[in-house]
Write a protein that holds these residues in place. Sequence first.
Motif, PDB file in Angstrom:
ATOM      1  N   ARG A 197      -5.616  -1.812  -5.456  1.00 32.97           N
ATOM      2  CA  ARG A 197      -5.385  -0.685  -5.267  1.00 32.97           C
ATOM      3  C   ARG A 197      -5.555   0.208  -7.231  1.00 32.97           C
ATOM      4  O   ARG A 197      -6.597   1.124  -7.199  1.00 32.97           O
ATOM      5  CB  ARG A 197      -4.555   0.150  -4.817  1.00 32.97           C
ATOM      6  N   LEU A 254       0.619   3.683  -2.580  1.00 28.27           N
ATOM      7  CA  LEU A 254       0.612   5.596  -2.048  1.00 28.27           C
ATOM      8  C   LEU A 254       1.642   6.352  -3.004  1.00 28.27           C
ATOM      9  O   LEU A 254       1.061   8.106  -3.398  1.00 28.27           O
ATOM     10  CB  LEU A 254       0.736   5.944  -1.233  1.00 28.27           C
ATOM     11  N   ASP A 301       9.374   4.936   0.237  1.00 27.11           N
ATOM     12  CA  ASP A 301       8.200   6.014   1.306  1.00 27.11           C
ATOM     13  C   ASP A 301       8.214   5.939   2.922  1.00 27.11           C
ATOM     14  O   ASP A 301       7.703   6.578   3.590  1.00 27.11           O
ATOM     15  CB  ASP A 301       6.782   4.638   0.839  1.00 27.11           C
ATOM     16  N   ILE A 336       0.666  -1.186  -0.033  1.00 22.50           N
ATOM     17  CA  ILE A 336      -0.032   0.022  -0.150  1.00 22.50           C
ATOM     18  C   ILE A 336       0.763   0.931   0.031  1.00 22.50           C
ATOM     19  O   ILE A 336       0.660   2.056  -0.884  1.00 22.50           O
ATOM     20  CB  ILE A 336      -0.990   0.185   1.051  1.00 22.50           C
ATOM     21  N   LYS A 337       1.995   1.436   1.208  1.00 24.04           N
ATOM     22  CA  LYS A 337       2.370   2.764   0.521  1.00 24.04           C
ATOM     23  C   LYS A 337       3.259   2.400  -0.580  1.00 24.04           C
ATOM     24  O   LYS A 337       3.492   4.411  -1.137  1.00 24.04           O
ATOM     25  CB  LYS A 337       3.779   2.557   2.205  1.00 24.04           C
TER      26      LYS A 337
END
Length: 127
Positions: free
Chosen positions: A44, A17, A121, A13-14
């Motif tokens: 995502r 992002l 990240d 997820i990071k």
Amino acid sequence: METPTIIVSAKDIKAFLVTAPIAKKARRSGWRVSIVMEGLAGRRFVDAGFTPDFLGTEDTRKIPFAFDAYQYLKSRLTDDTPTILAIGESNPSHLEQKLGVAAMKLNKIRKRKIIIVEIQDFWGGAT
């Protein structure tokens, strides 16, 4: 001149992002955007409206898969294609690392080099 290409790869997820805004900006700017994903980032990117060229499993340790990153890049790009490879820094790294290594190998024979950008990240440093 050929349309510039950005290939984006992330796993967690990071990484999603930090790579997704770049993919979205490139798409709005008329670049060809190629998505090579695995893990939670894959879902995502699909939810963000991207159609991946390749979507691996969510957990490669439980459900491994094969992906020939060198062949993917070689077949996807001409020697003159202006290309950026934007990869996240997921842990453990899998596709991100495979694509980075393949791009470095391919750069030895390409006239126009693939620019490799690893985007941090800082998730691991915060724990």
